[in-house]
Enzyme design. Structure first.
Site, PDB file in Angstrom:
ATOM      1  N   ARG A 133       0.808  -1.222   0.000  1.00 24.48           N
ATOM      2  CA  ARG A 133       0.000   0.000   0.000  1.00 24.48           C
ATOM      3  C   ARG A 133       0.841   1.271   0.000  1.00 24.48           C
ATOM      4  O   ARG A 133       0.526   2.245  -0.651  1.00 24.48           O
ATOM      5  CB  ARG A 133      -0.906  -0.024   1.237  1.00 24.48           C
ATOM      6  CG  ARG A 133      -2.063   0.922   1.131  1.00 24.48           C
ATOM      7  CD  ARG A 133      -3.010   0.704   2.247  1.00 24.48           C
ATOM      8  NE  ARG A 133      -2.287   0.257   3.458  1.00 24.48           N
ATOM      9  CZ  ARG A 133      -2.882  -0.183   4.535  1.00 24.48           C
ATOM     10  NH1 ARG A 133      -4.183  -0.277   4.585  1.00 24.48           N
ATOM     11  NH2 ARG A 133      -2.192  -0.545   5.596  1.00 24.48           N
ATOM     12  N   LYS A 191      -2.323 -19.271   4.995  1.00 22.28           N
ATOM     13  CA  LYS A 191      -3.173 -19.482   6.148  1.00 22.28           C
ATOM     14  C   LYS A 191      -3.171 -18.226   7.019  1.00 22.28           C
ATOM     15  O   LYS A 191      -2.223 -17.449   6.880  1.00 22.28           O
ATOM     16  CB  LYS A 191      -2.733 -20.710   6.938  1.00 22.28           C
ATOM     17  CG  LYS A 191      -1.393 -20.554   7.669  1.00 22.28           C
ATOM     18  CD  LYS A 191      -1.128 -21.731   8.547  1.00 22.28           C
ATOM     19  CE  LYS A 191      -1.636 -21.498   9.937  1.00 22.28           C
ATOM     20  NZ  LYS A 191      -0.575 -21.240  10.923  1.00 22.28           N
ATOM     21  N   HIS A 202       2.599 -24.849   4.731  1.00 23.67           N
ATOM     22  CA  HIS A 202       4.029 -24.998   4.439  1.00 23.67           C
ATOM     23  C   HIS A 202       4.597 -26.323   4.936  1.00 23.67           C
ATOM     24  O   HIS A 202       5.648 -26.764   4.491  1.00 23.67           O
ATOM     25  CB  HIS A 202       4.837 -23.790   4.944  1.00 23.67           C
ATOM     26  CG  HIS A 202       5.127 -23.796   6.403  1.00 23.67           C
ATOM     27  ND1 HIS A 202       4.215 -23.397   7.336  1.00 23.67           N
ATOM     28  CD2 HIS A 202       6.228 -24.144   7.099  1.00 23.67           C
ATOM     29  CE1 HIS A 202       4.751 -23.514   8.541  1.00 23.67           C
ATOM     30  NE2 HIS A 202       5.980 -23.962   8.430  1.00 23.67           N
ATOM     31  N   LYS A 231       7.774 -29.451   3.323  1.00 25.64           N
ATOM     32  CA  LYS A 231       8.993 -29.918   4.010  1.00 25.64           C
ATOM     33  C   LYS A 231       9.482 -31.212   3.379  1.00 25.64           C
ATOM     34  O   LYS A 231       8.696 -32.093   3.045  1.00 25.64           O
ATOM     35  CB  LYS A 231       8.711 -30.114   5.505  1.00 25.64           C
ATOM     36  CG  LYS A 231       8.516 -28.775   6.233  1.00 25.64           C
ATOM     37  CD  LYS A 231       8.358 -28.988   7.724  1.00 25.64           C
ATOM     38  CE  LYS A 231       7.939 -27.707   8.435  1.00 25.64           C
ATOM     39  NZ  LYS A 231       9.037 -26.833   8.805  1.00 25.64           N
ATOM     40  N   GLU A 269       7.534 -26.786  19.782  1.00 26.75           N
ATOM     41  CA  GLU A 269       8.362 -25.612  19.476  1.00 26.75           C
ATOM     42  C   GLU A 269       8.931 -25.053  20.770  1.00 26.75           C
ATOM     43  O   GLU A 269       8.304 -25.170  21.830  1.00 26.75           O
ATOM     44  CB  GLU A 269       7.515 -24.534  18.814  1.00 26.75           C
ATOM     45  CG  GLU A 269       6.900 -24.949  17.499  1.00 26.75           C
ATOM     46  CD  GLU A 269       6.135 -23.796  16.855  1.00 26.75           C
ATOM     47  OE1 GLU A 269       6.735 -23.067  16.069  1.00 26.75           O
ATOM     48  OE2 GLU A 269       4.952 -23.618  17.180  1.00 26.75           O
ATOM     49  N   ASP A 271      -4.150 -22.660  14.980  1.00 30.49           N
ATOM     50  CA  ASP A 271      -2.876 -22.253  14.385  1.00 30.49           C
ATOM     51  C   ASP A 271      -2.087 -23.456  13.839  1.00 30.49           C
ATOM     52  O   ASP A 271      -1.422 -23.340  12.810  1.00 30.49           O
ATOM     53  CB  ASP A 271      -2.038 -21.517  15.444  1.00 30.49           C
ATOM     54  CG  ASP A 271      -0.733 -20.988  14.875  1.00 30.49           C
ATOM     55  OD1 ASP A 271      -0.786 -20.304  13.835  1.00 30.49           O
ATOM     56  OD2 ASP A 271       0.335 -21.240  15.470  1.00 30.49           O
ATOM     57  N   HIS A 319      -1.407 -28.007  10.008  1.00 38.80           N
ATOM     58  CA  HIS A 319      -0.168 -28.783   9.884  1.00 38.80           C
ATOM     59  C   HIS A 319      -0.311 -30.216  10.414  1.00 38.80           C
ATOM     60  O   HIS A 319       0.058 -31.173   9.742  1.00 38.80           O
ATOM     61  CB  HIS A 319       0.978 -28.089  10.619  1.00 38.80           C
ATOM     62  CG  HIS A 319       1.195 -26.659  10.196  1.00 38.80           C
ATOM     63  ND1 HIS A 319       0.983 -26.235   8.920  1.00 38.80           N
ATOM     64  CD2 HIS A 319       1.607 -25.568  10.888  1.00 38.80           C
ATOM     65  CE1 HIS A 319       1.259 -24.936   8.834  1.00 38.80           C
ATOM     66  NE2 HIS A 319       1.636 -24.515  10.020  1.00 38.80           N
ATOM     67  N   LYS A 360       3.827 -24.519  22.181  1.00 33.34           N
ATOM     68  CA  LYS A 360       4.917 -23.543  22.151  1.00 33.34           C
ATOM     69  C   LYS A 360       5.652 -23.576  23.484  1.00 33.34           C
ATOM     70  O   LYS A 360       5.107 -24.007  24.494  1.00 33.34           O
ATOM     71  CB  LYS A 360       4.329 -22.146  21.903  1.00 33.34           C
ATOM     72  CG  LYS A 360       3.607 -22.061  20.556  1.00 33.34           C
ATOM     73  CD  LYS A 360       3.844 -20.745  19.894  1.00 33.34           C
ATOM     74  CE  LYS A 360       3.165 -20.649  18.548  1.00 33.34           C
ATOM     75  NZ  LYS A 360       3.958 -21.151  17.436  1.00 33.34           N
TER      76      LYS A 360
HETATM   77  C1  BG6 Z   1       2.992 -21.519  11.455  1.00 32.37           C
HETATM   78  C2  BG6 Z   1       2.349 -21.138  12.757  1.00 32.37           C
HETATM   79  O1  BG6 Z   1       2.032 -21.927  10.524  1.00 32.37           O
HETATM   80  O2  BG6 Z   1       3.924 -22.576  11.688  1.00 32.37           O
HETATM   81  C3  BG6 Z   1       3.385 -20.753  13.783  1.00 32.37           C
HETATM   82  O3  BG6 Z   1       1.454 -20.055  12.528  1.00 32.37           O
HETATM   83  C4  BG6 Z   1       4.418 -21.838  13.936  1.00 32.37           C
HETATM   84  O4  BG6 Z   1       2.777 -20.469  15.037  1.00 32.37           O
HETATM   85  C5  BG6 Z   1       4.974 -22.262  12.576  1.00 32.37           C
HETATM   86  O5  BG6 Z   1       5.459 -21.352  14.758  1.00 32.37           O
HETATM   87  C6  BG6 Z   1       5.859 -23.483  12.720  1.00 32.37           C
HETATM   88  O6  BG6 Z   1       6.514 -23.731  11.498  1.00 32.37           O
HETATM   89  P1  BG6 Z   1       7.925 -24.480  11.450  1.00 32.37           P
HETATM   90  O7  BG6 Z   1       8.194 -24.652   9.987  1.00 32.37           O
HETATM   91  O8  BG6 Z   1       8.900 -23.573  12.119  1.00 32.37           O
HETATM   92  O9  BG6 Z   1       7.735 -25.763  12.185  1.00 32.37           O
END
Ligand code: BG6
Length: 481
Positions: free
Chosen positions: A51, A149, A179, A183, A217, A236, A241, A329
């Site tokens: 923007r 997402k 994503h 991987k 994580e 999330d 995932h 997390k």
């Molecule tokens: C994202 C989440 O989609 O994936 C995050 O929104 C998360 O909260 C992340 O930390 C984890 O991805 P990766 O590739 O680091 O395992």
């Protein structure tokens, strides 16, 4: 072993939200790596749209710094970086107004390349962007749109988003990113299952005791408190995932490795999932050294930063084999792993003190991606028949020669797939809606009951409730370390 790089056709990629965090951290550094590897052809162009006005030169300087930060090794090749940045342009665009659209069209219609639009913006803008692409003559049958997402926050919003996109684009033009599907090991999971004779005959409830999927994580919610507190671990991570991993591990062999054959099979898994019973779910919120509630600035927040659950798939293959999924997390270690625990042998011919041993196949996504198969052998040396478990370790970097494997990040792989027009690793609209249909009643149940997540220590493996889900079934989680 040297990876083979096949260049994609020339393309123009417009990144809406080009100055944003994802573009600067992942998309642009990833594209640079593909450029340097010879996969992004030299005539391709990247047009970052945002923007606020700025000159392309200023944007290139910002992108150079981002690439140096996020891809430091490759960025040392300054010749390649200079050539890459010449392919990067900036265009001011107002997603909700008319500014910039004509200029974008002038830029794009001068070429007959593949056109892809990456919506790296808030989902509220997806509809407006799609509409403007149509109205300004920027969308043709060759056009592809990539959406990030979160794809909705429940089934109703995902359905509405799908309907909006469907007004302007065919499903074959829409690339919904998860994503995790990009991987390396996730794809290897399919190669291991469907490229070997060894595993598939055992891949069912008759031989598999249970399966665990862990995505742990060490990071907290970082600067995303606003988004995260309205989402939580269920929306999330679990809905996308972890459910995608569950689908790939549980699906029937597709007839071909093609987008719809694979996605049809994944959808069948989601539709075969039983509703989850409340005592099969545990929620947690980190506390201690770092405190979730302080980080989001709400001392009463009921959002979970950890969730664990037991899922049952009601079909012939899996009936009776539970799937345990957990993600959180600020846990003790960063670990993404799928573990297939096989059943005991039906009868042991060895003395009791030889112990009972189980085969465990563990597929590690990160760190140190690889696959380990635990097999039982005789403990070496004299002293009778004692059994021990040893790992048959296949760390890919070791097996394939680390320096020669082209490490491709999930985003760069997925963007190249968009240009190639291959949707296999992207979620189809019906898949996303079905995943929400399974998750929605769980979240609604929490809301109705006023459920409060249990605190867990930072650096731990989550709240005790998660252990109980396993203990009640006479099982235990794998260690997060
Ligand atoms: C994202 C989440 O989609 O994936 C995050 O929104 C998360 O909260 C992340 O930390 C984890 O991805 P990766 O590739 O680091 O395992």
């Amino acid at each position: 072993m040297v990876s083979r790089v096949i260049p994609v056709d020339p393309f123009d990629l417009v990144i809406f939200g080009g100055t944003g965090d994802l573009a600067q951290r992942k998309i642009l550094p990833g594209l640079f790596r593909r450029f340097r590897a010879g996969q992004m052809p030299p005539q391709a162009r990247i047009i970052a749209a945002a923007r606020t006005a700025q000159e392309s030169a200023a944007f290139r300087a910002q992108t150079r710094a981002a690439i140096q930060e996020h891809s430091p090794t490759e960025a040392r090749d300054t010749g390649a970086l200079d050539r890459f940045l010449q392919r990067v342009h900036f265009q001011q665009i107002d997603a909700l107004g008319d500014t910039g659209w004509r200029a974008l069209r002038d830029l794009l219609t001068a070429s007959d390349r593949i056109e892809a639009y990456y919506f790296s913006v808030s989902p509220d803008l997806f509809g407006a962007l799609a509409e403007r692409l149509q109205n300004h003559g920027l969308a043709g049958p060759q056009t592809r749109v990539v959406v990030e997402k979160p794809f909705g926050r429940d089934q109703a919003t995902a359905r509405a988003l799908n309907a909006t996109l469907a007004q302007y684009f065919d499903e074959s033009q829409i690339y919904r990113i998860d994503h995790y599907l990009g991987k390396e090991t996730v794809q290897n999971l399919m190669a291991v299952r469907f490229g070997n004779m060894l595993f598939e005959p055992l891949w069912n409830a008759q031989y598999v005791d249970h399966i665990q999927i862990t995505v742990a994580e060490t990071v907290g919610i970082g600067g995303r408190a606003g988004y995260y507190d309205a989402a939580g671990a269920m929306r999330d991570m679990m809905q996308n995932h972890l459910m995608q991993l569950l689908c790939l591990i549980a699906m029937e062999p597709p007839s071909r490795f093609d987008p719809d054959a694979v996605r049809d099979e994944k959808l069948k898994v989601i539709r075969a999932l039983d509703p989850v019973k409340p005592h099969h779910i545990a929620r947690g919120q980190y506390s201690g050294l770092a405190d979730y509630r302080s980080e989001v600035g709400d001392p009463r927040s009921k959002t979970e930063s950890f969730v664990a659950l037991r899922a049952n798939i009601s079909n012939w293959r899996w009936s009776g084999t539970p799937f345990y999924l957990r993600t959180g997390k600020r846990m003790g270690a960063r670990l993404s792993e799928i573990t297939v625990v096989f059943k005991d042998t039906p009868h042991s011919i060895f003395e009791e003190d030889a112990g009972r041993h189980r085969n465990v196949l563990s597929i590690r996504l990160q760190p140190n991606e690889g696959i380990t198969l635990g097999v039982t052998i005789k403990e070496p040396g004299p002293g009778g028949m004692r059994l021990i478990d040893v790992p048959l370790d296949m760390t890919f970097a070791e097996a394939l020669g680390d320096e020669e494997v082209d490490h491709v990040d999930a985003y760069e792989r997925l963007i190249m797939d968009v240009i190639r027009g291959n949707q296999t690793l992207f979620m189809r609209g019906d898949e996303v809606e079905a995943a929400w249909a399974w998750v929605d009643p769980i979240i609604e149940g929490w809301t109705k009951r006023g459920d409060v997540p249990k605190p867990y220590e930072c650096g731990s493996s989550g709240p005790g409730d998660a252990d109980q889900i396993m203990q009640r079934d006479g099982r235990a989680w794998r260690k997060v370390s």
